[in-house]
Write a protein that holds these residues in place. Structure first.
Motif, PDB file in Angstrom:
ATOM      1  N   ARG A 140      -1.918  -0.164  10.782  1.00  0.00           N
ATOM      2  CA  ARG A 140      -2.526   0.311   9.524  1.00  0.00           C
ATOM      3  C   ARG A 140      -3.140  -0.899   8.809  1.00  0.00           C
ATOM      4  O   ARG A 140      -2.644  -1.333   7.774  1.00  0.00           O
ATOM      5  CB  ARG A 140      -1.473   0.981   8.642  1.00  0.00           C
ATOM      6  CG  ARG A 140      -0.947   2.292   9.229  1.00  0.00           C
ATOM      7  CD  ARG A 140       0.364   2.701   8.595  1.00  0.00           C
ATOM      8  NE  ARG A 140       0.227   2.909   7.149  1.00  0.00           N
ATOM      9  CZ  ARG A 140       1.269   3.147   6.347  1.00  0.00           C
ATOM     10  NH1 ARG A 140       2.490   3.207   6.834  1.00  0.00           N
ATOM     11  NH2 ARG A 140       1.070   3.339   5.057  1.00  0.00           N
ATOM     12  N   PHE A 183      -3.661   1.102  -0.843  1.00  0.00           N
ATOM     13  CA  PHE A 183      -3.717   2.111   0.217  1.00  0.00           C
ATOM     14  C   PHE A 183      -5.039   2.867   0.060  1.00  0.00           C
ATOM     15  O   PHE A 183      -5.121   3.865  -0.654  1.00  0.00           O
ATOM     16  CB  PHE A 183      -2.533   3.076   0.103  1.00  0.00           C
ATOM     17  CG  PHE A 183      -1.236   2.543   0.641  1.00  0.00           C
ATOM     18  CD1 PHE A 183      -0.744   1.315   0.244  1.00  0.00           C
ATOM     19  CD2 PHE A 183      -0.512   3.281   1.563  1.00  0.00           C
ATOM     20  CE1 PHE A 183       0.449   0.820   0.737  1.00  0.00           C
ATOM     21  CE2 PHE A 183       0.690   2.796   2.067  1.00  0.00           C
ATOM     22  CZ  PHE A 183       1.168   1.559   1.661  1.00  0.00           C
ATOM     23  N   ASP A 201      -3.925  -0.923   4.863  1.00  0.00           N
ATOM     24  CA  ASP A 201      -2.864  -0.788   3.864  1.00  0.00           C
ATOM     25  C   ASP A 201      -2.086  -2.093   3.727  1.00  0.00           C
ATOM     26  O   ASP A 201      -1.813  -2.773   4.723  1.00  0.00           O
ATOM     27  CB  ASP A 201      -1.896   0.330   4.251  1.00  0.00           C
ATOM     28  CG  ASP A 201      -2.547   1.694   4.278  1.00  0.00           C
ATOM     29  OD1 ASP A 201      -3.630   1.833   3.675  1.00  0.00           O
ATOM     30  OD2 ASP A 201      -1.990   2.607   4.895  1.00  0.00           O
ATOM     31  N   SER A 235       0.323  -2.559  -4.434  1.00  0.00           N
ATOM     32  CA  SER A 235      -0.061  -1.968  -3.157  1.00  0.00           C
ATOM     33  C   SER A 235      -1.532  -1.582  -3.174  1.00  0.00           C
ATOM     34  O   SER A 235      -2.097  -1.281  -4.229  1.00  0.00           O
ATOM     35  CB  SER A 235       0.780  -0.725  -2.870  1.00  0.00           C
ATOM     36  OG  SER A 235       0.440   0.319  -3.764  1.00  0.00           O
TER      37      SER A 235
END
Length: 333
Positions: free
Chosen positions: A49, A76, A52, A74
Motif C-alpha cells: 500500500r 490515506f 498510505d 496519517s
C-alpha cells in the motif's frame, strides 16, 4: 488532560491567518537559531500500500512559550473517494515540568494551516515587492484550499486563479466552494498541466504524487513554485531552479524531489538557502533573471507544536475543550 476537538480548533483559528503566519515565521527563526530539537520524522508504511502512510513528528520549540510534543498524522488518499478526509491527525503536548501529557488536540486543521502559512511565508520571501499575475493551484484538496486562504490574506491583490486536477469535476467543485476566498477573481480551469503552469508566475503543488512527473519548462520566467507536496518536480527541474527549503537535513529524505536531486549530484549545492536564514538575514538570495524559484518545505514538527501551543493557550483562556481528570496516575502518597 485537555481534549480539543476539530470544531473547537476551527473556531479558535478562524480569521487568524496573519497570526498563524507570524507564529510560523517565529518558529522558523528559532529553528535557524538552534533553539529547537527536531528528530527526523518517523514514517510508518504498509506492505503493498505505497500511497498510505502515518508519520510521527516529535519536537521541542524553545524560547518564549516553549512547547514539546508530537504530531501523529496519517495520509490515506483512498479516503477521498469514500467522502472522507485524506489526512487525519492528533497532536499531543507534554508538560515541560513533569513530562506528563497535558493536551490532545485534533490536528488535521493545525497541520493544514501550518503548511499553508509556510507556503504564504515562502511566497512573501521569494516574491518580495513583485506582484504576481495570479496563483495556479495544482491539486484541489484541503492543503491547496488552505494555501489559497492564506495567500488571499497575505496577498489581497490577487485577482486571478487557475486550477488543475486530475479530476476536472473535483476542480470545478473546489472553485465553486472556495471562490469567496478571492472575491471577484477571474477563475480558469486548466485541462492540462502545462496549461496550468503557463497561466501564472506563482504556482502551488499540493498533490498526492509519490514520484516526480513534471518539469517547469511551461512556467513563465521567474515563477515562484510552492512545492508543498515535495514529489512533483523532476531532478532537472530542481537543478534548473533556485531552491529554498525549511531544513536541508529533513527535506532531503524519503525520496522527495530534493532528495532525488541530492542522490543524483552527490551533494546539496543546489540548495540556495533555508527559509529561517532568509528571515533572519543570515543568508541572501540573489536570483538569476528568469530562473524559477522553488520553495520545498518538508514540514517541520515545530510548526505544528507552535500552532498547537497557541490553540491550547487560547482554549484555556476561553474555557474551551474537555478536561479529563485522572488521565495520568495520581501522585504517589
Amino acid at each position: 488532560m485537555l481534549i480539543i476537538k476539530h470544531g473547537e480548533v476551527a473556531g479558535l483559528l478562524a480569521g487568524r491567518e496573519k497570526e498563524v503566519i507570524d507564529l510560523v515565521a517565529e518558529a522558523y527563526k528559532r529553528h535557524d537559531e538552534g533553539r529547537t530539537v527536531l528528530p527526523h520524522s518517523v514514517f510508518l508504511r504498509f506492505p503493498d500500500r505505497p500511497r498510505d502512510r502515518i508519520i510521527g513528528l516529535p519536537g521541542y520549540l524553545g524560547g518564549a512559550g516553549e512547547v514539546a510534543g508530537m504530531k501523529w498524522i496519517s495520509s490515506f488518499p483512498g479516503n477521498v473517494a469514500a467522502g472522507l478526509q485524506r489526512a487525519s491527525a492528533a497532536v499531543l503536548l507534554n508538560s515541560l515540568e513533569t513530562g506528563h501529557p497535558e493536551a490532545l488536540i485534533e490536528g488535521s486543521l493545525i497541520s493544514a494551516q501550518r503548511t499553508a502559512a509556510s507556503a504564504a511565508l515562502g511566497a512573501r520571501m521569494l516574491l518580495g515587492d513583485r506582484r504576481p499575475s495570479g496563483i495556479t493551484l495544482i491539486g484541489t484538496g484541503v492543503i491547496n484550499r488552505e494555501v489559497l486562504r492564506f495567500l488571499a490574506a497575505e496577498r489581497p491583490e490577487l485577482d486571478s486563479l487557475a486550477v488543475h486536477d486530475t479530476d476536472m469535476e473535483r476542480a470545478k467543485r473546489f472553485t465553486a466552494d472556495h471562490a469567496r476566498l478571492l472575491p471577484g477573481a477571474k477563475i480558469r480551469h486548466c485541462a492540462t498541466l502545462d496549461e496550468a503552469l503557463a497561466a501564472h508566475d506563482m504556482v502551488s503543488f499540493a498533490t498526492t504524487s509519490a514520484s516526480p512527473y513534471t518539469g517547469l519548462d511551461a512556467c513563465p520566467p521567474g515563477t515562484v513554485v510552492l512545492h508543498i507536496s515535495l514529489r512533483d518536480l523532476t531532478v532537472p527541474a530542481v537543478l534548473g531552479a533556485h531552491n529554498i527549503v525549511d531544513d536541508p537535513d529533513h527535506v532531503c529524505r524519503e525520496q522527495t524531489s530534493p532528495h532525488l536531486a541530492e542522490q543524483h549530484t552527490g551533494g546539496r549545492d543546489f540548495v540556495d538557502a533555508s527559509i529561517g536564514a532568509l528571515l533572519r538575514g543570515t543568508a541572501r538570495l540573489e536570483p538569476e533573471a528568469g530562473k524559477p524559484l522553488v520553495y520545498s518545505p518538508f514540514g517541520l514538527g515545530v510548526l505544528d507544536l507552535a500552532l498547537a501551543g497557541f490553540v491550547r493557550d487560547e482554549a484555556r483562556r476561553g474555557g474551551i475543550g474537555t478536561r479529563i481528570d485522572g488521565f495520568v496516575p495520581a501522585p504517589t502518597p
